[in-house]
Design a protein around this motif. Structure first.
Motif, PDB file in Angstrom:
ATOM      1  N   ASN A  88      -2.563   1.945  -6.490  1.00 48.33           N
ATOM      2  CA  ASN A  88      -3.813   2.472  -5.963  1.00 48.33           C
ATOM      3  C   ASN A  88      -4.798   2.749  -7.089  1.00 48.33           C
ATOM      4  OD1 ASN A  88      -3.840   3.185  -2.898  1.00 48.33           O
ATOM      5  ND2 ASN A  88      -1.795   3.808  -3.569  1.00 48.33           N
TER       6      ASN A  88
ATOM      7  N   SER B 148       3.012   1.673  -4.239  1.00 53.07           N
ATOM      8  CA  SER B 148       2.135   2.826  -4.465  1.00 53.07           C
ATOM      9  C   SER B 148       0.958   2.467  -5.376  1.00 53.07           C
ATOM     10  CB  SER B 148       2.937   3.982  -5.095  1.00 53.07           C
ATOM     11  OG  SER B 148       3.431   3.629  -6.378  1.00 53.07           O
TER      12      SER B 148
ATOM     13  N   GLY C  33       0.476   2.264 -10.289  1.00 51.52           N
ATOM     14  CA  GLY C  33       1.432   2.422  -9.197  1.00 51.52           C
ATOM     15  C   GLY C  33       2.587   1.458  -9.344  1.00 51.52           C
TER      16      GLY C  33
END
Length: 300
Positions: free
Chosen positions: A33, A31, A64
């Motif tokens: 980002n 995740s 993330g």
């Protein structure tokens, strides 16, 4: 074209102004980002509807997590970024600073590269019938402009061919006694300060705080648990060890001083009692033991 998760790639490398990742990892999810804020004036203009005409880009965070199933050779690369110190004859110790990372992610349509990354939190998990996993919470400073598809570095040869550790290869020794355990979670939190933007659109630094390390698991409610683990002295127990050994490679995690309050023993029905234990790690100054250190024996 539909982008499929199985076609993506993830790599890490030492921090550099322009270089991309140098080691590729098999991963389960990611995740990481750029997370952009917008700045609006929010002023009074004699009308009920807010105006968006003067909206500007605000600060952004690089943040993330990535979920890995680390192999022994992967851990040789990763542990210095989790703990700080370089490898010393298979030993990985905690240091006063952390090295920075670069991450490159191939999302098929384009490739992203993030810089100035630090490991904010490393969470090792294992449970019966499952491999040892490692979740890295990464915090960084900047993101490169998106690159065209096909620019992920040619580092497929660095993907590990080794077997990951599995839970039944683990042993846990506490106060000179081995305990059976399940649902193990080891958390190393470097307590990064992530709000240092100052007069910059991106973070200017990611200072380290005081580390917090916990080991949580459940075990049988039996005589050994009652005598050794249910309630311990406030000063804690020194020199406990968690170890994974697959017959070829091994990972030993040694703790300095482990402390906890009395563990509640809850009855949740007719099934066996399995208390949930959480221990906090500290340095043992009297015996010159660090709060944690890893010995990763990665055979050739």
């Amino acid at each position: 074209m539909v982008t499929m998760g199985y076609a993506t790639q993830f790599g890490l490398g030492p921090q550099h102004a322009t270089n991309l990742a140098t080691r590729q990892f098999e991963f389960q999810s990611c995740s990481l980002n750029k997370r952009q804020q917008l700045v609006r004036s929010q002023g009074i203009r004699g009308q009920r509807a807010p105006s968006g005409d003067t909206t500007q880009p605000g600060t952004y965070a690089v943040s993330g997590s990535v979920m890995l199933v680390p192999r022994p050779d992967d851990l040789d690369f990763l542990l210095p970024y989790i703990l700080g110190a370089a490898e010393d004859a298979d030993l990985f110790a905690m240091a006063e600073s952390l090295p920075d990372l670069v991450a490159t992610i191939d999302k098929q349509v384009y490739v992203e590269t993030y810089r100035g990354l630090r490991v904010a939190r490393a969470i090792f998990r294992s449970s019966q019938g499952q491999p040892l996993t490692l979740e890295l919470q990464l915090e960084g400073t900047t993101k490169d402009n998106i690159a065209a598809a096909g620019t992920f570095p040619s580092i497929t040869s660095t993907l590990s061919a080794k077997l990951p550790y599995v839970h039944h290869q683990a042993t846990w020794t506490f106060d000179s006694t081995e305990f059976e355990l399940n649902d193990l979670v080891l958390t190393i939190d470097n307590q990064l300060e992530t709000d240092h933007y100052n007069n910059s659109q991106t973070r200017t630094r990611l200072p380290l705080g005081e580390p917090q390390i916990t080991l949580a698991f459940n075990t049988h409610h039996d005589a050994s648990f009652h005598g050794k683990l249910r309630d311990i002295a406030p000063s804690g127990v020194s020199a406990a060890q968690l170890r994974y050994n697959n017959g070829t490679d091994s990972l030993a995690i040694d703790f300095g001083r482990l402390q906890k309050h009395e563990t509640p023993v809850d009855i949740r029905g007719k099934q066996s009692l399995r208390p949930d234990v959480t221990l906090a790690a500290f340095a043992d100054t009297a015996n010159n033991l660090p709060m944690i250190q890893f010995t990763n024996t990665n055979s050739a």
